[in-house]
Design a protein around this motif. Structure first.
Motif, PDB file in Angstrom:
ATOM      1  N   GLU A 173       8.007   0.015   7.260  1.00 12.75           N
ATOM      2  CA  GLU A 173       9.037  -0.022   6.137  1.00 12.75           C
ATOM      3  C   GLU A 173      10.300   0.200   6.169  1.00 12.75           C
ATOM      4  N   GLN A 197       0.547  -1.120   5.816  1.00 11.17           N
ATOM      5  CA  GLN A 197       0.796  -2.350   5.939  1.00 11.17           C
ATOM      6  C   GLN A 197       0.313  -3.171   7.099  1.00 11.17           C
ATOM      7  N   ARG A 219       7.065   8.632   2.021  1.00 12.82           N
ATOM      8  CA  ARG A 219       8.391   8.147   2.704  1.00 12.82           C
ATOM      9  C   ARG A 219       9.501   9.342   2.502  1.00 12.82           C
ATOM     10  N   GLN A 233       0.343   3.282  -4.548  1.00 15.56           N
ATOM     11  CA  GLN A 233       0.500   1.732  -4.487  1.00 15.56           C
ATOM     12  C   GLN A 233      -0.998   1.335  -4.779  1.00 15.56           C
ATOM     13  N   ASP A 235      -2.375  -1.628  -3.131  1.00 14.77           N
ATOM     14  CA  ASP A 235      -2.096  -2.456  -1.831  1.00 14.77           C
ATOM     15  C   ASP A 235      -3.279  -3.641  -1.673  1.00 14.77           C
ATOM     16  N   HIS A 447      12.419  -6.718   4.396  1.00  9.33           N
ATOM     17  CA  HIS A 447      11.246  -6.008   3.702  1.00  9.33           C
ATOM     18  C   HIS A 447      10.465  -5.248   4.865  1.00  9.33           C
ATOM     19  N   HIS A 448       9.963  -6.012   6.132  1.00 10.27           N
ATOM     20  CA  HIS A 448       9.549  -5.646   7.201  1.00 10.27           C
ATOM     21  C   HIS A 448       9.392  -6.628   8.106  1.00 10.27           C
ATOM     22  N   SER A 484       6.000  -5.597  -4.325  1.00  9.80           N
ATOM     23  CA  SER A 484       6.750  -6.501  -3.299  1.00  9.80           C
ATOM     24  C   SER A 484       5.676  -6.850  -2.252  1.00  9.80           C
ATOM     25  N   GLY A 485       6.101  -8.185  -1.878  1.00 10.82           N
ATOM     26  CA  GLY A 485       5.060  -8.632  -0.947  1.00 10.82           C
ATOM     27  C   GLY A 485       5.537  -9.838  -0.090  1.00 10.82           C
ATOM     28  N   SER A 486       4.773 -10.545   0.707  1.00 10.35           N
ATOM     29  CA  SER A 486       5.170 -11.527   1.339  1.00 10.35           C
ATOM     30  C   SER A 486       3.973 -12.268   2.156  1.00 10.35           C
ATOM     31  N   ARG A 488       2.589 -13.450   5.918  1.00 14.57           N
ATOM     32  CA  ARG A 488       3.130 -12.751   7.017  1.00 14.57           C
ATOM     33  C   ARG A 488       3.286 -13.660   8.153  1.00 14.57           C
ATOM     34  N   CYS A 530       0.573  -8.040  -0.974  1.00 15.65           N
ATOM     35  CA  CYS A 530       1.510  -7.640  -1.845  1.00 15.65           C
ATOM     36  C   CYS A 530       1.331  -5.997  -1.985  1.00 15.65           C
ATOM     37  N   ALA A 531       2.092  -5.240  -2.466  1.00 12.72           N
ATOM     38  CA  ALA A 531       1.523  -3.810  -2.856  1.00 12.72           C
ATOM     39  C   ALA A 531       2.528  -3.699  -4.155  1.00 12.72           C
TER      40      ALA A 531
HETATM   41  N1  ASP Z   1       3.907  -2.636   2.452  1.00 12.45           N
HETATM   42  C1  ASP Z   1       4.693  -3.269   1.652  1.00 12.45           C
HETATM   43  C2  ASP Z   1       5.448  -2.332   0.871  1.00 12.45           C
HETATM   44  O1  ASP Z   1       4.891  -1.182   0.673  1.00 12.45           O
HETATM   45  C3  ASP Z   1       4.190  -4.281   0.771  1.00 12.45           C
HETATM   46  C4  ASP Z   1       3.452  -5.632   1.304  1.00 12.45           C
HETATM   47  O2  ASP Z   1       4.276  -6.199   1.919  1.00 12.45           O
HETATM   48  O3  ASP Z   1       2.597  -5.806   0.982  1.00 12.45           O
HETATM   49  O4  ASP Z   1       6.432  -2.646   0.351  1.00 12.45           O
END
Ligand code: ASP
Length: 592
Positions: A173, A197, A219, A233, A235, A447-448, A484-486, A488, A530-531
């Motif tokens: 993250e 993740q 974090r 979260q 998740d 995002h990641h 937030s999500g995507s 992959r 997403c989370a």
């Molecule tokens: N792991 C991501 C976050 O904590 C969420 C995700 O992309 O599912 O923001």
């Protein structure tokens, strides 16, 4: 049996019933021959009466009580003379016949009522007493209800609740990790997950198909604003899905949550692309509970010698404005405050131009440079009505958008533009995949690094990475990022291209994500997820002044656990076992 009923359930229909209640003494009122006691448990407060004339012993015993004693009372339910209709049990009282003290209590350091006299520091130190307050108790109940609604929704749609470990290797993250030293392997550390993740993506490789977990994430960031180092979260991850599948699944969840938690049927959820959010609201998390869009008028600036507008445009910047409805009455002081606000270092504008339109006509701070007709022309482009005030900014595009976006929010809060009964819920979509560090020029992920680029933009990955949009989405509620999500990346070749753009060497790739990349060689299905950030969402739904209010045992704003007094120094032997030597910072103690 300690109790036959709770303190929240009795009403007139229970008249004459002999009941036993147990709970804490909320308050005592002595009126000579009668003593009234409010008895509290998680479910409510019930009034108990001790009558001295009828039972001298009982009366004496009641006099030995004090606030927060744990007691058991047996008595008869009867109609009250002075009813309290603000309390669900306020039509009845218990005429006590027996009293047992189950446990005495020290005098609590603050009063256990909603409008308590305890400071937040004190409340966090004695969190168990704080949580006894009805208001806090409601938040705990609400939190548990949200968990149960989410679980029910997901369970009924084939999602599996799967745990992932807490002692892991760093996740991507991009925040600082909390580390746990290994005793067995000196100098090696586990990281606490910033999110599950990688593990949830690996679960898709393992065929889990639909995963969720209500999970703690960690974090180690600075304590700016209303943040917690550990937060919760919801998740989720799904296999064989496209973006639309994820969005509809979680729109359904959001709707169910609003129905169950707030009694709102079919709450509205809209969508906006990131580019529009930035252009019109100067933020990737716009609050749409009020209007006030940023309007760009760069290509319609009337001819004049005004250097600020002219230079901004010739330097490739923009001129934009926002309109404060009924702002024409703003005082000089209010206008100056707005100007000072946009000049603060994180916004960095040189100032603002204002235009006022009232009974006396059009007036502006640049009347020296523009005729009244020209001022009016600009005002009309901004959509001003009589009684309005507009603020205009001219500079680099990003600076203008951020400053006016922030100003829009500030004015809304100060001038009551926000309808607190309204919900603004929207997906912000099509975020850029990368961003450039302004100082170093390096490319970072937004995002990641596992987010799928937009199919149409894959062609620009190497030639123009900054224009590549990702299949990335956030759910924004009342101006807060709640999810937030995507989608992959599941193909190795594409993932390698992304790592290359991010400047990751072969070694770094293997060291950081080797195990995941290995797993992905064995048939990773297309997937996405997403989370949700549960704490902030709860705060929006249940109220609470800070995110700390909806977390059972939060850290104080300086990161400290006031009740347990953590973090704390440890025994030197423990450090020796871990192979750790502590180098003290000079300002060490004062920061915690
Ligand atoms: N792991 C991501 C976050 O904590 C969420 C995700 O992309 O599912 O923001």
């Amino acid at each position: 049996m300690y109790r036959s009923r709770t303190c929240g359930e009795l009403s007139l229909k229970h008249q004459n019933e002999m009941v036993t209640l147990a709970g804490w003494v909320q308050s005592l009122r002595d009126f000579g021959k009668l003593t009234f006691l409010d008895l509290r448990d998680r479910y409510g407060i019930t009034q108990v009466v001790f009558n001295t004339e009828e039972n001298e012993n009982l009366y004496q015993e009641a006099h030995g009580l004090n606030r927060e004693f744990v007691i058991q009372v047996k008595g008869e339910v009867r109609e009250r003379e002075n009813k309290n209709l603000n309390n669900p049990t306020g039509e009845i009282e218990i005429k006590a016949v027996e009293l047992t003290i189950l446990n005495p209590s020290e005098i609590p350091p603050f009063t256990i009522i909603d409008e308590t006299d305890g400071s937040e520091e004190l409340r966090l130190k004695y969190r168990y007493l704080d949580l006894r307050r009805p208001k806090m108790n409601k938040l705990l109940v609400g939190r548990a209800k949200l968990f149960s609604v989410m679980r029910r929704y997901l369970d009924s749609r084939d999602f599996l609740e799967i745990e992932t470990p807490i002692l892991i290797k760093s996740t991507p993250e991009g925040a600082r990790d909390f580390l746990v030293p290994s005793r067995i392997q000196h100098g090696s550390f586990y990281a606490l997950p910033q999110s599950p993740q990688i593990l949830k993506q690996i679960l898709m490789v393992s065929g889990a198909d639909r995963y969720y977990q209500i999970v703690k994430c960690f974090r180690d960031e600075d304590f700016r604003g209303d943040r917690q180092p550990e937060f919760t979260q919801l998740d989720c991850e799904m296999s064989f899905v496209e973006q639309e599948d994820v969005l509809t699944t979680f729109e359904g969840l959001v709707k169910e949550v609003y129905q169950e938690m707030m009694g709102i049927n079919d709450i509205e959820i809209s969508r906006m692309i990131y580019a529009d959010a930035i252009k019109f609201y100067g933020s990737d998390k716009p609050d749409l509970r009020f209007d006030c869009k940023i309007i760009e008028i760069s290509s319609h600036i009337p001819n004049s010698e005004f250097p600020v507008f002219n230079q901004a445009i010739s330097n490739g910047g923009i001129v934009s404005g926002i309109v404060a409805p009924n702002g024409a009455f703003y005082t000089r002081k209010q206008i100056d405050a707005a100007i000072d606000f946009v000049k603060e270092s994180n916004r960095g504008l040189q100032g603002l131009v204002w235009i006022r339109y009232n009974e006396e006509g059009w007036k502006s701070s640049v009347d020296k440079f523009y005729t009244s007709e020209q001022v009016q022309e600009m005002g009309k482009q901004l959509g001003m009505n009589k009684g309005d005030l507009a603020f205009l900014a001219a500079d680099k595009t990003s600076k203008v958008q951020k400053s006016l976006g922030d100003l829009r929010l500030k004015l809304a809060k100060e001038n009551g533009w926000i309808d607190e009964n309204k919900w603004s819920i929207l997906w912000v979509m099509d975020f850029p995949l990368f961003e450039q560090d302004e100082e170093t020029g390096e490319t970072h992920f937004v995002h990641h690094p596992f987010c799928m680029p937009h199919q149409d933009d894959i062609q620009y990955l190497e030639s123009d990475p900054m224009r590549v949009r990702g299949q990335l989405y956030d759910l924004v509620i009342n101006g807060n990022e709640i999810l937030s999500g995507s989608i992959r990346i599941h193909q190795k070749e594409l993932q390698d291209r992304i790592f290359k753009i991010l400047g990751l060497s072969e070694e770094e790739k293997t060291d950081k994500f080797g195990f995941m990349l290995n797993a992905f060689q064995y048939g990773a299905p297309p997937h996405g997820g997403c989370a949700f950030g549960i704490d902030r969402w709860l705060m929006l739904m249940l109220g609470g002044d800070t995110i700390r209010d909806v977390i059972p045992f939060p850290k104080a704003s300086n990161g400290k656990d006031m009740m347990m007094n953590a973090p704390t120094y440890v025994d030197n032997n423990q450090l020796v076992e871990l192979g750790i030597e502590v180098v003290k910072k000079e300002d060490d103690c004062s920061t915690l």
